[in-house]
Scaffold this motif. Structure first.
Motif, mmCIF file in Angstrom:
data_model
loop_
_atom_site.group_PDB
_atom_site.id
_atom_site.type_symbol
_atom_site.label_atom_id
_atom_site.label_comp_id
_atom_site.label_asym_id
_atom_site.label_seq_id
_atom_site.Cartn_x
_atom_site.Cartn_y
_atom_site.Cartn_z
ATOM 1 N N SER A 101 -41.186 44.743 69.630
ATOM 2 C CA SER A 101 -40.823 46.057 69.096
ATOM 3 C C SER A 101 -42.020 46.981 69.013
ATOM 4 O O SER A 101 -41.895 48.195 69.184
ATOM 5 C CB SER A 101 -40.183 45.898 67.710
ATOM 6 O OG SER A 101 -41.081 45.274 66.806
ATOM 7 N N TRP A 130 -42.480 50.627 71.016
ATOM 8 C CA TRP A 130 -42.940 51.874 70.388
ATOM 9 C C TRP A 130 -44.137 52.459 71.144
ATOM 10 O O TRP A 130 -44.203 53.675 71.364
ATOM 11 C CB TRP A 130 -43.288 51.575 68.935
ATOM 12 C CG TRP A 130 -44.055 52.613 68.201
ATOM 13 C CD1 TRP A 130 -43.595 53.794 67.701
ATOM 14 C CD2 TRP A 130 -45.445 52.540 67.832
ATOM 15 N NE1 TRP A 130 -44.605 54.465 67.048
ATOM 16 C CE2 TRP A 130 -45.743 53.716 67.111
ATOM 17 C CE3 TRP A 130 -46.450 51.588 68.030
ATOM 18 C CZ2 TRP A 130 -47.012 53.973 66.599
ATOM 19 C CZ3 TRP A 130 -47.710 51.833 67.524
ATOM 20 C CH2 TRP A 130 -47.979 53.017 66.815
ATOM 21 N N THR A 180 -51.218 50.289 64.048
ATOM 22 C CA THR A 180 -50.088 49.684 63.356
ATOM 23 C C THR A 180 -50.572 49.119 62.025
ATOM 24 O O THR A 180 -51.775 48.892 61.820
ATOM 25 C CB THR A 180 -49.452 48.557 64.181
ATOM 26 O OG1 THR A 180 -50.380 47.464 64.268
ATOM 27 C CG2 THR A 180 -49.097 49.036 65.583
ATOM 28 N N TYR A 185 -49.039 53.342 61.319
ATOM 29 C CA TYR A 185 -47.592 53.268 61.530
ATOM 30 C C TYR A 185 -47.066 51.906 61.089
ATOM 31 O O TYR A 185 -47.563 50.862 61.525
ATOM 32 C CB TYR A 185 -47.235 53.498 63.004
ATOM 33 C CG TYR A 185 -45.749 53.715 63.208
ATOM 34 C CD1 TYR A 185 -45.204 54.993 63.105
ATOM 35 C CD2 TYR A 185 -44.907 52.654 63.488
ATOM 36 C CE1 TYR A 185 -43.839 55.197 63.271
ATOM 37 C CE2 TYR A 185 -43.537 52.849 63.654
ATOM 38 C CZ TYR A 185 -43.015 54.123 63.548
ATOM 39 O OH TYR A 185 -41.662 54.323 63.706
ATOM 40 N N HIS A 219 -44.166 49.347 61.237
ATOM 41 C CA HIS A 219 -42.930 48.804 61.798
ATOM 42 C C HIS A 219 -42.218 47.943 60.759
ATOM 43 O O HIS A 219 -41.009 47.725 60.841
ATOM 44 C CB HIS A 219 -43.237 47.936 63.019
ATOM 45 C CG HIS A 219 -43.766 48.708 64.185
ATOM 46 N ND1 HIS A 219 -42.951 49.296 65.119
ATOM 47 C CD2 HIS A 219 -45.030 49.002 64.558
ATOM 48 C CE1 HIS A 219 -43.695 49.902 66.029
ATOM 49 N NE2 HIS A 219 -44.957 49.745 65.707
ATOM 50 N N ASN A 269 -40.894 53.472 59.917
ATOM 51 C CA ASN A 269 -39.750 53.621 60.824
ATOM 52 C C ASN A 269 -38.424 53.800 60.108
ATOM 53 O O ASN A 269 -37.416 54.084 60.740
ATOM 54 C CB ASN A 269 -39.675 52.436 61.802
ATOM 55 C CG ASN A 269 -39.532 51.099 61.107
ATOM 56 O OD1 ASN A 269 -39.578 50.996 59.875
ATOM 57 N ND2 ASN A 269 -39.363 50.051 61.896
ATOM 58 N N SER A 270 -38.398 53.646 58.788
ATOM 59 C CA SER A 270 -37.181 53.888 58.013
ATOM 60 C C SER A 270 -37.559 54.188 56.571
ATOM 61 O O SER A 270 -38.653 53.832 56.107
ATOM 62 C CB SER A 270 -36.242 52.673 58.062
ATOM 63 O OG SER A 270 -36.818 51.566 57.382
ATOM 64 N N PRO A 286 -38.615 57.311 62.910
ATOM 65 C CA PRO A 286 -38.199 56.073 63.581
ATOM 66 C C PRO A 286 -38.864 55.882 64.938
ATOM 67 O O PRO A 286 -39.390 56.821 65.545
ATOM 68 C CB PRO A 286 -36.678 56.260 63.755
ATOM 69 C CG PRO A 286 -36.300 57.355 62.812
ATOM 70 C CD PRO A 286 -37.503 58.233 62.694
ATOM 71 N N VAL A 287 -38.802 54.652 65.403
ATOM 72 C CA VAL A 287 -39.168 54.344 66.788
ATOM 73 C C VAL A 287 -38.096 54.959 67.687
ATOM 74 O O VAL A 287 -36.904 54.747 67.468
ATOM 75 C CB VAL A 287 -39.225 52.822 67.014
ATOM 76 C CG1 VAL A 287 -39.469 52.503 68.483
ATOM 77 C CG2 VAL A 287 -40.285 52.188 66.126
ATOM 78 N N GLN A 345 -35.693 48.592 61.029
ATOM 79 C CA GLN A 345 -34.989 49.587 61.836
ATOM 80 C C GLN A 345 -33.922 48.921 62.694
ATOM 81 O O GLN A 345 -32.838 49.458 62.857
ATOM 82 C CB GLN A 345 -35.948 50.403 62.717
ATOM 83 C CG GLN A 345 -35.241 51.519 63.491
ATOM 84 C CD GLN A 345 -36.191 52.396 64.292
ATOM 85 O OE1 GLN A 345 -37.411 52.391 64.094
ATOM 86 N NE2 GLN A 345 -35.646 53.157 65.234
ATOM 87 N N TYR A 363 -42.770 63.886 66.439
ATOM 88 C CA TYR A 363 -44.029 63.191 66.687
ATOM 89 C C TYR A 363 -45.120 64.191 67.087
ATOM 90 O O TYR A 363 -46.269 64.104 66.617
ATOM 91 C CB TYR A 363 -43.856 62.156 67.795
ATOM 92 C CG TYR A 363 -43.416 60.787 67.320
ATOM 93 C CD1 TYR A 363 -44.350 59.829 66.948
ATOM 94 C CD2 TYR A 363 -42.073 60.440 67.267
ATOM 95 C CE1 TYR A 363 -43.963 58.560 66.535
ATOM 96 C CE2 TYR A 363 -41.665 59.173 66.851
ATOM 97 C CZ TYR A 363 -42.617 58.240 66.489
ATOM 98 O OH TYR A 363 -42.230 56.988 66.072
#
Length: 367
Positions: free
Chosen positions: A13, A17, A69, A92, A94, A129-130, A168-169, A284, A355
Motif C-alpha cells: 500500500s 501511494w 512515511t 504521511y 498510512h 489517510n483517514s 486519502p491515498v 483506508q 495534494y
C-alpha cells in the motif's frame, strides 16, 4: 519541484501511494529511498542508522521538500543528517501503532509508538489517510503520555492536531472501461452462475480470519450457491484459521493465496460480485476500494475507517449480520440492481489539486 521521498517499510500500500504521487506530479523530480517491509521492530528503529551511513550523499543532495512515511524515524534522521532539518517536511500516516490488535506473538509496540510520536513532533505537517487514522493516533498519543510518571509536557496531542490533516491515498486507474470488465452484473443482467465473494487481505491475525470462517460457516447453512476467492500475502506464521478455511471450503474456492500475476489478480477483482472485509485493523482499505472500483459491491465491518467510506446498508455488526447481508445482496444482484458506492472523491482527479495545494504551500515555507 525536487522531492525526497522516504519509505522505511515499503509495504504494497505504501508503494501504491508512492506511485500515485509520481503519477499526480510527473514533472517533479522524485528521489526515493525505501527499505523492505520485513523485521518490523528493527526496521522502524534502525532506518536512520541504515540511511545516514549508506545513503548520505543522496540525503544531502539539494531538495525543495521532504516527504516521509510515519515508519521513518524522522527526528533521529534529521539529527544525524542536519541538512534534512532545513527542509520543509511532511509525515504521511498510512497507519498508526496505537490501535494495533496484538496477539501472543506480538512484541510491545512502545518503540514504534514513540518513533511515530517523535517523528510527528519533528515534521512540519502531518497527513493521514483517514479521519479514523488521525483521531486514533492523537488519542493514542494522549493515552501514552498519560502513563508517563512525571515531567509530562502539556498539550502534545493538541500541538500535533494543529498541523494534522486528512488526505486519502488516491485510487489509481488500473482498470479498463466498464464495458470490458468481466464483472457480470454491470450490464443489468446477472448470469446463471454462483455468487462470487472476494476476500483480499494479508493472511495475518489483524485481518479477521476467524470472522471470515464464521461468515462462511453461516453461509453453508443457507441455500446460497456461491464461490469464493481468498487472496493475499501469506507468511510462515500465518494464523491457522486460514488453513482451516482452505480445507473446509475447498468446494467453494476458485482461488486461494497470493496471486503473483497482476493481470490475474485484476481479473479476480473484476470477476467478483461482493468484496468482503473482516479486518480488525484497517485505516483506508485499499484492497476493498480497488475491488469496488473494479465493480464489486463492498461488505465491510461497521468500524475502523469504513463508516467514512461506505453507506450503513453495506456495513455489518457481526458475522451473523454479514450472512444476512450477503443473502440480501445476492437477491439484489440477481434482480439486475446494484448498490451505488461513490468513489469519486478518492480518484486522482479529485485528490491531485488537494495534494498540490498542500505540498507546494509547504515547500514555499523553506527559509
Amino acid at each position: 519541484m525536487k522531492v525526497l521521498l522516504l519509505s522505511a517499510y515499503a509495504a504494497q500500500s505504501h508503494r501504491y501511494w508512492q506511485r500515485g504521487l509520481r503519477e499526480m506530479f510527473p514533472a517533479w523530480r522524485w528521489t526515493e529511498l525505501e527499505l523492505p517491509p520485513r523485521y518490523f521492530s528493527w526496521r522502524v528503529r534502525s532506518n536512520p542508522l541504515s540511511w545516514s551511513l549508506t545513503e548520505r550523499a543522496t540525503l544531502e543532495a539539494d531538495y525543495d521538500l521532504l516527504i516521509a512515511t510515519s515508519m521513518v524515524d524522522l527526528a533521529t534522521l534529521r539529527g544525524l543528517v542536519p541538512n534534512l532539518a532545513r527542509l520543509p517536511s511532511l509525515l504521511y500516516f498510512h497507519e498508526n501503532q496505537f490501535v494495533y490488535p496484538q496477539d501472543r506473538q506480538q512484541h510491545s509496540l512502545l518503540e514504534a509508538q514513540m518513533v511515530s510520536l517523535y517523528a510527528a513532533l519533528a515534521a512540519d505537517q502531518l497527513l493521514f489517510n483517514s479521519a479514523y487514522n488521525r483521531d486514533t493516533f492523537l488519542t493514542g498519543v494522549a493515552g501514552l503520555l498519560s502513563k508517563m510518571p512525571d515531567e509530562v509536557p502539556p498539550g502534545v496531542a493538541d500541538r500535533l492536531a494543529g498541523k494534522a490533516g486528512v488526505l486519502p491515498v488516491p485510487l489509481l486507474d488500473t482498470y479498463p472501461s466498464d464495458a470490458s470488465l468481466p464483472w457480470p452484473g454491470r450490464q443489468g443482467e446477472y448470469p446463471d452462475r454462483p455468487l462470487r465473494l472476494l476476500w483480499s487481505a494479508r493472511f495475518e491475525h489483524d485481518k479477521g480470519g476467524e470472522d471470515l470462517e464464521a461468515i462462511l460457516q453461516g453461509l453453508e447453512t443457507t441455500n446460497l450457491d456461491y464461490e469464493l476467492a481468498v487472496t493475499g500475502q501469506q507468511f510462515r506464521n500465518s494464523p491457522a484459521v486460514f488453513t482451516r478455511v482452505e480445507q473446509a471450503f475447498a468446494h467453494r474456492l476458485v482461488s486461494f493465496g497470493f496471486v503473483e500475476n497482476e493481470a490475474d489478480f485484476r481479473a479476480l477483482q473484476g470477476g467478483a460480485d461482493v468484496v468482503l472485509s473482516t479486518a480488525g485493523h484497517e485505516f483506508q482499505g485499499l484492497a476493498v476500494l480497488e475491488a469496488v472500483l473494479a465493480g464489486s459491491v463492498p461488505l465491510v465491518p461497521d468500524r475502523l475507517a469504513y463508516p467514512e467510506i461506505y453507506p450503513p446498508e453495506l456495513r455489518y455488526d457481526s458475522p451473523e449480520d454479514a450472512v444476512a447481508l450477503v443473502l440480501s445482496l445476492a437477491h439484489i444482484l440477481t434482480s439486475g440492481q446494484r448498490p451505488n458506492v461513490a468513489l469519486e472523491r478518492f480518484t486522482v482527479a479529485a485528490l491531485q489539486p488537494c495534494y498540490a495545494a498542500i505540498l507546494t504551500a509547504l515547500a514555499a515555507t523553506a527559509g
